[in-house]
Design an enzyme around this catalytic site. Structure first.
Site, PDB file in Angstrom:
ATOM      1  N   CYS A  43     -10.448 -34.115 -11.072  1.00 51.24           N
ATOM      2  CA  CYS A  43     -11.454 -33.069 -10.859  1.00 51.24           C
ATOM      3  C   CYS A  43     -12.084 -33.171  -9.473  1.00 51.24           C
ATOM      4  O   CYS A  43     -12.143 -32.190  -8.730  1.00 51.24           O
ATOM      5  CB  CYS A  43     -12.534 -33.167 -11.945  1.00 51.24           C
ATOM      6  SG  CYS A  43     -13.959 -32.135 -11.609  1.00 51.24           S
ATOM      7  N   CYS A  48     -10.684 -29.546  -9.543  1.00 50.42           N
ATOM      8  CA  CYS A  48     -11.738 -28.530  -9.609  1.00 50.42           C
ATOM      9  C   CYS A  48     -12.587 -28.408  -8.335  1.00 50.42           C
ATOM     10  O   CYS A  48     -12.801 -27.300  -7.836  1.00 50.42           O
ATOM     11  CB  CYS A  48     -12.702 -28.839 -10.756  1.00 50.42           C
ATOM     12  SG  CYS A  48     -11.928 -29.527 -12.203  1.00 50.42           S
ATOM     13  N   LYS A  51     -10.700 -27.490  -5.056  1.00 51.97           N
ATOM     14  CA  LYS A  51     -10.176 -26.143  -5.311  1.00 51.97           C
ATOM     15  C   LYS A  51     -11.260 -25.104  -5.091  1.00 51.97           C
ATOM     16  O   LYS A  51     -11.074 -24.097  -4.406  1.00 51.97           O
ATOM     17  CB  LYS A  51      -9.615 -26.092  -6.745  1.00 51.97           C
ATOM     18  CG  LYS A  51      -9.052 -24.775  -7.232  1.00 51.97           C
ATOM     19  CD  LYS A  51     -10.069 -23.825  -7.800  1.00 51.97           C
ATOM     20  CE  LYS A  51     -10.964 -24.370  -8.863  1.00 51.97           C
ATOM     21  NZ  LYS A  51     -10.322 -24.628 -10.146  1.00 51.97           N
ATOM     22  N   TYR A 180      -3.687 -21.452 -14.935  1.00 48.91           N
ATOM     23  CA  TYR A 180      -4.872 -21.589 -14.092  1.00 48.91           C
ATOM     24  C   TYR A 180      -4.503 -21.921 -12.636  1.00 48.91           C
ATOM     25  O   TYR A 180      -4.977 -21.286 -11.702  1.00 48.91           O
ATOM     26  CB  TYR A 180      -5.718 -22.777 -14.568  1.00 48.91           C
ATOM     27  CG  TYR A 180      -6.559 -22.610 -15.789  1.00 48.91           C
ATOM     28  CD1 TYR A 180      -7.909 -22.326 -15.679  1.00 48.91           C
ATOM     29  CD2 TYR A 180      -6.038 -22.817 -17.054  1.00 48.91           C
ATOM     30  CE1 TYR A 180      -8.724 -22.248 -16.796  1.00 48.91           C
ATOM     31  CE2 TYR A 180      -6.842 -22.741 -18.183  1.00 48.91           C
ATOM     32  CZ  TYR A 180      -8.184 -22.456 -18.052  1.00 48.91           C
ATOM     33  OH  TYR A 180      -8.979 -22.382 -19.146  1.00 48.91           O
ATOM     34  N   GLU A 184      -4.965 -19.481  -9.431  1.00 47.76           N
ATOM     35  CA  GLU A 184      -6.036 -19.814  -8.476  1.00 47.76           C
ATOM     36  C   GLU A 184      -5.472 -20.049  -7.077  1.00 47.76           C
ATOM     37  O   GLU A 184      -6.007 -19.538  -6.079  1.00 47.76           O
ATOM     38  CB  GLU A 184      -6.803 -21.049  -8.971  1.00 47.76           C
ATOM     39  CG  GLU A 184      -7.626 -20.735 -10.213  1.00 47.76           C
ATOM     40  CD  GLU A 184      -8.433 -21.906 -10.738  1.00 47.76           C
ATOM     41  OE1 GLU A 184      -9.349 -21.672 -11.540  1.00 47.76           O
ATOM     42  OE2 GLU A 184      -8.157 -23.062 -10.362  1.00 47.76           O
ATOM     43  N   HIS A 438     -32.121  -5.365 -14.189  1.00 48.94           N
ATOM     44  CA  HIS A 438     -31.568  -4.342 -13.322  1.00 48.94           C
ATOM     45  C   HIS A 438     -31.909  -4.595 -11.857  1.00 48.94           C
ATOM     46  O   HIS A 438     -33.021  -5.034 -11.578  1.00 48.94           O
ATOM     47  CB  HIS A 438     -32.147  -2.984 -13.757  1.00 48.94           C
ATOM     48  CG  HIS A 438     -31.530  -1.833 -13.067  1.00 48.94           C
ATOM     49  ND1 HIS A 438     -30.222  -1.472 -13.274  1.00 48.94           N
ATOM     50  CD2 HIS A 438     -32.035  -0.969 -12.151  1.00 48.94           C
ATOM     51  CE1 HIS A 438     -29.955  -0.412 -12.521  1.00 48.94           C
ATOM     52  NE2 HIS A 438     -31.032  -0.086 -11.831  1.00 48.94           N
ATOM     53  N   GLU A 443     -26.055  -6.820 -16.597  1.00 52.66           N
ATOM     54  CA  GLU A 443     -26.825  -5.961 -17.516  1.00 52.66           C
ATOM     55  C   GLU A 443     -25.907  -5.139 -18.416  1.00 52.66           C
ATOM     56  O   GLU A 443     -26.303  -4.717 -19.504  1.00 52.66           O
ATOM     57  CB  GLU A 443     -27.800  -5.062 -16.752  1.00 52.66           C
ATOM     58  CG  GLU A 443     -27.144  -3.976 -15.925  1.00 52.66           C
ATOM     59  CD  GLU A 443     -28.176  -3.154 -15.135  1.00 52.66           C
ATOM     60  OE1 GLU A 443     -29.113  -2.629 -15.745  1.00 52.66           O
ATOM     61  OE2 GLU A 443     -28.027  -3.052 -13.900  1.00 52.66           O
TER      62      GLU A 443
HETATM   63  P1  NDP Z   1      -1.360 -24.093 -17.549  1.00 51.34           P
HETATM   64  O1  NDP Z   1      -1.035 -24.664 -18.863  1.00 51.34           O
HETATM   65  O2  NDP Z   1      -2.587 -23.306 -17.367  1.00 51.34           O
HETATM   66  O3  NDP Z   1      -0.147 -23.200 -17.054  1.00 51.34           O
HETATM   67  C1  NDP Z   1       1.151 -23.662 -16.993  1.00 51.34           C
HETATM   68  C2  NDP Z   1       2.024 -22.501 -16.614  1.00 51.34           C
HETATM   69  O4  NDP Z   1       3.348 -22.966 -16.400  1.00 51.34           O
HETATM   70  C3  NDP Z   1       2.077 -21.446 -17.699  1.00 51.34           C
HETATM   71  O5  NDP Z   1       2.084 -20.188 -17.082  1.00 51.34           O
HETATM   72  C4  NDP Z   1       3.408 -21.730 -18.377  1.00 51.34           C
HETATM   73  O6  NDP Z   1       3.983 -20.593 -18.941  1.00 51.34           O
HETATM   74  C5  NDP Z   1       4.240 -22.183 -17.205  1.00 51.34           C
HETATM   75  N1  NDP Z   1       5.339 -23.070 -17.570  1.00 51.34           N
HETATM   76  C6  NDP Z   1       5.291 -24.205 -18.259  1.00 51.34           C
HETATM   77  N2  NDP Z   1       6.513 -24.753 -18.351  1.00 51.34           N
HETATM   78  C7  NDP Z   1       7.349 -23.934 -17.706  1.00 51.34           C
HETATM   79  C8  NDP Z   1       8.749 -23.948 -17.463  1.00 51.34           C
HETATM   80  N3  NDP Z   1       9.520 -24.936 -17.912  1.00 51.34           N
HETATM   81  N4  NDP Z   1       9.291 -22.935 -16.756  1.00 51.34           N
HETATM   82  C9  NDP Z   1       8.520 -21.930 -16.302  1.00 51.34           C
HETATM   83  N5  NDP Z   1       7.201 -21.852 -16.507  1.00 51.34           N
HETATM   84  C10 NDP Z   1       6.608 -22.849 -17.199  1.00 51.34           C
HETATM   85  O7  NDP Z   1      -1.278 -25.340 -16.550  1.00 51.34           O
HETATM   86  P2  NDP Z   1      -1.718 -25.532 -15.056  1.00 51.34           P
HETATM   87  O8  NDP Z   1      -0.711 -26.446 -14.482  1.00 51.34           O
HETATM   88  O9  NDP Z   1      -1.986 -24.242 -14.389  1.00 51.34           O
HETATM   89  O10 NDP Z   1      -3.100 -26.284 -15.228  1.00 51.34           O
HETATM   90  C11 NDP Z   1      -3.161 -27.487 -16.017  1.00 51.34           C
HETATM   91  C12 NDP Z   1      -4.456 -27.546 -16.780  1.00 51.34           C
HETATM   92  O11 NDP Z   1      -5.513 -27.845 -15.892  1.00 51.34           O
HETATM   93  C13 NDP Z   1      -4.840 -26.236 -17.435  1.00 51.34           C
HETATM   94  O12 NDP Z   1      -4.346 -26.152 -18.742  1.00 51.34           O
HETATM   95  C14 NDP Z   1      -6.339 -26.247 -17.414  1.00 51.34           C
HETATM   96  O13 NDP Z   1      -6.797 -26.739 -18.636  1.00 51.34           O
HETATM   97  C15 NDP Z   1      -6.687 -27.184 -16.287  1.00 51.34           C
HETATM   98  N6  NDP Z   1      -7.226 -26.406 -15.156  1.00 51.34           N
HETATM   99  C16 NDP Z   1      -8.397 -25.758 -15.318  1.00 51.34           C
HETATM  100  C17 NDP Z   1      -8.924 -25.016 -14.300  1.00 51.34           C
HETATM  101  C18 NDP Z   1     -10.212 -24.302 -14.506  1.00 51.34           C
HETATM  102  O14 NDP Z   1     -10.915 -24.629 -15.435  1.00 51.34           O
HETATM  103  N7  NDP Z   1     -10.537 -23.303 -13.698  1.00 51.34           N
HETATM  104  C19 NDP Z   1      -8.260 -24.899 -13.005  1.00 51.34           C
HETATM  105  C20 NDP Z   1      -7.011 -25.589 -12.947  1.00 51.34           C
HETATM  106  C21 NDP Z   1      -6.529 -26.323 -13.991  1.00 51.34           C
HETATM  107  P3  NDP Z   1       3.555 -20.039 -20.403  1.00 51.34           P
HETATM  108  O15 NDP Z   1       2.190 -19.485 -20.252  1.00 51.34           O
HETATM  109  O16 NDP Z   1       4.599 -19.011 -20.658  1.00 51.34           O
HETATM  110  O17 NDP Z   1       3.643 -21.212 -21.323  1.00 51.34           O
END
Ligand code: NDP
Length: 461
Positions: A43, A48, A51, A180, A184, A438, A443
């Site tokens: 983080c 986080c 980022k 995510y 982002e 407002h 709102e």
């Molecule tokens: P996410 O789980 O959010 O997303 C992973 C993405 O990768 C999904 O779109 C998934 O597709 C895709 N994916 C997974 N495996 C494959 C594959 N073999 N081939 C193609 N596509 C694939 O993970 P992130 O890596 O983005 O982030 C990790 C975690 O970190 C998040 O779950 C979140 O909890 C945390 N995070 C939170 C943030 C915040 O609070 N703002 C910011 C950044 C991270 P599909 O959806 O189809 O499964």
């Protein structure tokens, strides 16, 4: 006096581990914490916090453009990537120092070493080879980006870790994933002037969010100039003469200066000595825990991303506080995973708490959906073609608000406050009798008097 060297040994100095160590030490326990990289964990060091700093940096060019509508003439502007990275690094170093200061202030022993279990009560410090013993062990080693080793050429790609330290800002980037991190970073790099393409295997980005917001964000990103390729995956990445060459399943060959894989994160459990200690993991390598974060080994707990429950910093911290209650205050406490507010720091931002319309439709017989889509006041003079979406999902039988979803400026800030109202069980009537403030965008949340539509047995009526 126990025969162990420590009452508590924490492996991993991220959000969850530091909280558990600091609070246990402040209760007078003899605590040591070991971290192999940098205190603060994902983080603070490469997640986080940096980022969000990059998100701020990437928004300025739109601010400069918007200023004109308010009478300003902004001179020629330029952006210095190295300056941003250096400023970010200085801030991260400051925060890392604060984490260590908090631990030291509570009298926890800070160890800068990898630590591995030898048995259920013994830990070996990799730096010195020394072994120490502890009555209780907490594993909070977090996760790491999935390297997608099955992709030919994955070694030419970067993960979010490297994105924070690129030597140069590339001219173009392809980001794989639709979660995510992918979304982002697509907005960050685009905002900093990089030609950005997002490639995602599914029908629409951000699979776990409300469909309406997913579509709205997709459209807004495309309108800004981000290319989004859905229903597609990378098949191969290779090095070309002036950059990387990418073979895709459905969009032919792409070229990019940098390829960022954001395809989920894996728990950090390799080589931790879990087998030696008898700690069970699941098929993804995540540590299996009970409702109180206790592993199958009585004196060993695991917190945060290494357990692959909900990969969010505040959740890891909450799990650490529940561990303290359970282990040291004779008050067994389960982490509460209901109604976790969350934000995607895209541009526009998503802020959400509770059930999406789709999820709520499966759980409740009849829903009222209140939806507003509007141009925020700031966008009138700036002339920016931008719409906010706000949605409340209400269980018709009880009038309880079961989901709230926002796309637009400060959606994350609003979602935090909406989290309180949903947690308190507020009904739509509570929203209705709340005075509007407002002029704000928020709102709208208390002035949507009639349902926009209803969902009965999962179908829109
Ligand atoms: P996410 O789980 O959010 O997303 C992973 C993405 O990768 C999904 O779109 C998934 O597709 C895709 N994916 C997974 N495996 C494959 C594959 N073999 N081939 C193609 N596509 C694939 O993970 P992130 O890596 O983005 O982030 C990790 C975690 O970190 C998040 O779950 C979140 O909890 C945390 N995070 C939170 C943030 C915040 O609070 N703002 C910011 C950044 C991270 P599909 O959806 O189809 O499964």
């Amino acid at each position: 006096m126990s025969s162990y060297d420590y009452d508590l040994f924490v492996i991993g100095g991220g959000s969850g581990g530091v909280r558990a160590a600091r609070v246990a030490a402040s209760l007078g326990k003899r605590v040591a914490i070991a971290e192999e990289y940098r205190y603060g964990g994902t983080c603070v060091i490469r997640g986080c916090v940096p980022k969000k700093l990059f998100v701020y940096a990437s928004q300025f060019h739109e601010h400069f453009e918007d200023a004109e509508g308010f009478g300003w003439t902004v001179g020629e502007s330029s952006f210095d990537w190295k300056k941003l990275v250096a400023a970010k690094d200085a801030e991260i170093a400051r925060l890392e120092g604060l984490y260590k200061k908090g631990l030291a202030g509570a009298n926890a022993e800070i160890l800068e070493s990898r630590a591995e279990l030898v048995d259920a009560h013994t830990v070996r410090l990799a730096k010195t080879g020394q072994t120490v013993t502890a009555k209780t062990v907490v594993i909070a080693t977090g996760g790491r980006p999935n390297p997608h080793a099955a992709l030919p050429g994955h070694e030419f790609c970067i993960s979010s870790n490297e994105a924070f330290h690129l030597e140069e800002l590339p001219k173009s980037i392809v980001i794989a994933g639709g979660g995510y991190i992918a979304v982002e970073f697509a907005n960050i790099f685009h905002g900093l002037g990089v030609e950005t393409t997002l490639i995602y295997r599914g029908a629409e980005i951000l699979s776990r969010f409300d469909e309406d917001l997913r579509r709205g964000l997709h459209e807004a990103m495309v309108a800004k100039g981000i290319r989004i390729l859905c229903h597609d995956t990378l098949q191969k990445v290779s090095e070309g003469e002036d950059g990387l060459i990418l073979e895709t399943m459905n969009n032919g060959t792409l070229r990019a200066g940098v390829v960022l894989l954001a395809l989920g994160r894996d728990p950090n459990t390799e080589g931790l000595g879990l087998e030696a200690a008898g700690v069970a993991v699941d098929e993804r390598g995540a540590i299996i825990v009970d409702d109180y974060s206790r592993t199958n080994v009585e004196n060993i707990y695991a917190l945060g991303d290494v357990t692959n429950r909900v990969q969010l910093t505040p959740v890891a911290i909450h799990e650490a506080m529940c561990f303290i209650e359970t282990e040291y205050k004779n008050n067994p406490t389960r982490p509460d995973y209901e109604l976790i507010p969350t934000a995607v720091f895209s541009q526009p931002e998503i802020g959400t708490v509770g059930l999406s319309e789709e999820e709520a439709g499966k759980r409740y017989g009849e829903l009222e959906v209140y939806r507003a889509q509007f141009r925020p006041l700031k966008a009138t003079l700036s002339g920016r073609a931008e719409r906010m979406i706000m949605k409340l999902i209400v269980d018709a039988a009880s009038s309880r608000v079961v989901g709230a979803h926002i796309l637009g400026h400060d959606a994350g800030e609003m979602a935090q406050l909406l989290g309180i109202t949903l947690k308190a069980g507020c009904t739509k009537d509570d929203f209705d009798r709340t005075m509007a403030l407002h002029p704000t965008a928020a709102e709208e949340l208390v002035t949507m008097y009639a349902p926009s539509y209803r969902i009965r047995d999962g179908k829109r009526v």
